[in-house]
Design a protein around this motif. Structure first.
Motif, PDB file in Angstrom:
ATOM      1  N   SER A  67       0.828  -1.209   0.000  1.00  0.00           N
ATOM      2  CA  SER A  67       0.000   0.000   0.000  1.00  0.00           C
ATOM      3  C   SER A  67       0.861   1.257   0.000  1.00  0.00           C
ATOM      4  O   SER A  67       0.560   2.225  -0.710  1.00  0.00           O
ATOM      5  N   ILE A  68       1.946   1.249   0.782  1.00  0.00           N
ATOM      6  CA  ILE A  68       2.874   2.388   0.794  1.00  0.00           C
ATOM      7  C   ILE A  68       3.475   2.593  -0.600  1.00  0.00           C
ATOM      8  O   ILE A  68       3.575   3.722  -1.098  1.00  0.00           O
ATOM      9  N   THR A  69       3.867   1.504  -1.238  1.00  0.00           N
ATOM     10  CA  THR A  69       4.455   1.583  -2.579  1.00  0.00           C
ATOM     11  C   THR A  69       3.447   2.125  -3.586  1.00  0.00           C
ATOM     12  O   THR A  69       3.790   2.960  -4.434  1.00  0.00           O
ATOM     13  N   ASP A  70       2.194   1.661  -3.504  1.00  0.00           N
ATOM     14  CA  ASP A  70       1.162   2.131  -4.431  1.00  0.00           C
ATOM     15  C   ASP A  70       0.874   3.618  -4.246  1.00  0.00           C
ATOM     16  O   ASP A  70       0.704   4.356  -5.224  1.00  0.00           O
ATOM     17  N   ILE A  71       0.803   4.067  -3.001  1.00  0.00           N
ATOM     18  CA  ILE A  71       0.588   5.493  -2.727  1.00  0.00           C
ATOM     19  C   ILE A  71       1.746   6.317  -3.289  1.00  0.00           C
ATOM     20  O   ILE A  71       1.548   7.353  -3.935  1.00  0.00           O
ATOM     21  N   SER A  72       2.961   5.849  -3.054  1.00  0.00           N
ATOM     22  CA  SER A  72       4.150   6.590  -3.489  1.00  0.00           C
ATOM     23  C   SER A  72       4.262   6.630  -5.008  1.00  0.00           C
ATOM     24  O   SER A  72       4.561   7.682  -5.592  1.00  0.00           O
ATOM     25  N   SER A  73       4.033   5.492  -5.671  1.00  0.00           N
ATOM     26  CA  SER A  73       4.166   5.448  -7.132  1.00  0.00           C
ATOM     27  C   SER A  73       3.120   6.323  -7.803  1.00  0.00           C
ATOM     28  O   SER A  73       3.414   7.018  -8.791  1.00  0.00           O
ATOM     29  N   THR A  74       1.897   6.312  -7.283  1.00  0.00           N
ATOM     30  CA  THR A  74       0.841   7.158  -7.851  1.00  0.00           C
ATOM     31  C   THR A  74       1.125   8.629  -7.590  1.00  0.00           C
ATOM     32  O   THR A  74       0.939   9.478  -8.472  1.00  0.00           O
ATOM     33  N   SER A  75       1.591   8.944  -6.389  1.00  0.00           N
ATOM     34  CA  SER A  75       1.880  10.345  -6.032  1.00  0.00           C
ATOM     35  C   SER A  75       3.088  10.880  -6.790  1.00  0.00           C
ATOM     36  O   SER A  75       3.261  12.100  -6.893  1.00  0.00           O
ATOM     37  N   ASN A  76       3.911   9.994  -7.308  1.00  0.00           N
ATOM     38  CA  ASN A  76       5.051  10.424  -8.118  1.00  0.00           C
ATOM     39  C   ASN A  76       4.612  10.945  -9.488  1.00  0.00           C
ATOM     40  O   ASN A  76       5.296  11.780 -10.076  1.00  0.00           O
ATOM     41  N   ILE A  77       3.458  10.476  -9.985  1.00  0.00           N
ATOM     42  CA  ILE A  77       3.024  10.799 -11.348  1.00  0.00           C
ATOM     43  C   ILE A  77       1.770  11.685 -11.383  1.00  0.00           C
ATOM     44  O   ILE A  77       1.754  12.739 -12.038  1.00  0.00           O
ATOM     45  N   LEU A  78       0.716  11.266 -10.671  1.00  0.00           N
ATOM     46  CA  LEU A  78      -0.589  11.907 -10.864  1.00  0.00           C
ATOM     47  C   LEU A  78      -0.670  13.367 -10.405  1.00  0.00           C
ATOM     48  O   LEU A  78      -1.291  14.179 -11.106  1.00  0.00           O
ATOM     49  N   PRO A  79      -0.100  13.780  -9.263  1.00  0.00           N
ATOM     50  CA  PRO A  79      -0.189  15.207  -8.910  1.00  0.00           C
ATOM     51  C   PRO A  79       0.421  16.127  -9.965  1.00  0.00           C
ATOM     52  O   PRO A  79      -0.142  17.185 -10.277  1.00  0.00           O
TER      53      PRO A  79
END
Length: 318
Positions: A67-79
């Motif tokens: 879950s931490i990895t998914d949050i981080s990977s998405t926050s790296n791109i989508l914002p």
């Protein structure tokens, strides 16, 4: 390979998903809703596991780190994508682009390793349950998780270092983020070393992770089929089905993206598969792992009851 022009590139222009102004706002709303769902779902998993002592087991610890990895990977791109959609400011510095690329590769490596470890965890639980406590002790779990993050943070360094100063004048990235293949196609230097590194590390990490996961599930399925009780087989399958679904989605999207020659890169197709990996995988993980997981649902309802009870006014009797 891009032509060799004079002058070094200090920033790039991200082309984005669409040039149509009419689509910018609908895309912004769509990806904002998706991003909020991803953050909410994965934060819920992380919090419930953290606060529920019944879920402090190896399987849920790995799921918490996923879950931490998914949050981080998405926050790296989508914002950054949301910012470009609403402001139309498509420029990104060379350092910012390399940083985004580094974390993108790093977190993808983390996810590969975590899913492989989770497959091994299910293998030990089903095929060798008598030794599960020793083989998946707290010390071993901590070592496996630490090794996962070490591999993830070290593996992309060589790619980023070799790519950092290999641009001259071509600076338009026809993508919605700083991905490896579009950057390779923009480079005005020889990218042979980077391509070799990509294939070598991709084989060592991606293929070996896939192979270990496949071997684990061959043993798991063969063991499950030997269980005489129908209820026992269904219970064993249910503990693996969610993980196997996530593994299939992840490997299908990433293999379609990167397991091919650079020359066969297709813009529209690879944008689609990139979206699947960045958006679909983190969005589905919370749903797949929780909807039919009775242990997690019980812990979730208990935690929700505790939160609601603490917020309700206390009645005083005189």
């Amino acid at each position: 390979m891009a032509p060799k022009y004079q002058g070094n590139v200090s920033e790039f222009i991200i082309q984005g998903l669409s040039d149509s102004p009419a689509l910018q706002l609908p895309l912004f709303v769509l990806f904002l809703i998706i991003y909020l769902f991803i953050i909410t779902g994965n934060l819920t998993i992380f919090t419930v596991i953290l606060l529920s002592s019944d879920l402090h087991t190896p399987m849920y610890k790995f799921l918490q780190n996923l879950s931490i990895t998914d949050i981080s990977s998405t926050s790296n791109i989508l914002p950054a994508l949301l910012h470009r959609l609403i402001t139309q400011q498509n420029k990104i510095s060379l350092f910012g682009c390399m940083t985004q690329l580094y974390f993108y590769i790093s977190l993808a490596c983390n996810e590969f390793c975590l899913l492989t470890i989770m497959a091994y965890d299910r293998y030990v639980a089903i095929c060798d349950p008598l030794h599960y406590i020793n083989r998946m002790s707290e010390k071993h779990c901590a070592w496996l998780i630490s090794a996962t993050y070490c591999v993830g943070f070290v593996e992309p360094l060589s790619h980023v270092v070799l790519l950092y100063k290999s641009y001259c004048a071509s600076h338009l990235i026809d993508h919605f983020f700083c991905d490896l293949i579009p950057l390779l196609k923009l480079s005005c230097s020889d990218t042979f070393n980077v391509e070799i590194l990509t294939y070598v590390f991709g084989t060592l990490l991606g293929f070996n992770s896939f192979l270990l996961t496949l071997i684990s599930y061959i043993y798991i399925i063969s063991t499950i089929l030997k269980i005489q009780s129908t209820h026992g087989r269904q219970k064993a399958f249910s503990t693996c089905a969610s993980h196997l679904t996530c593994v299939i989605i992840l490997y299908m999207t990433l293999f379609c993206l990167y397991v091919k020659p650079i020359a066969s890169y297709s813009l529209d197709r690879d944008k689609f598969f990139s979206l699947l990996y960045i958006v679909l995988v983190p969005l589905l993980n919370p749903l797949i792992y929780t909807l039919k997981n009775k242990e997690f649902l019980i812990a979730f309802y208990k935690l929700r009851y505790r939160v609601i009870s603490s917020l309700l006014p206390v009645k005083r009797f005189y």
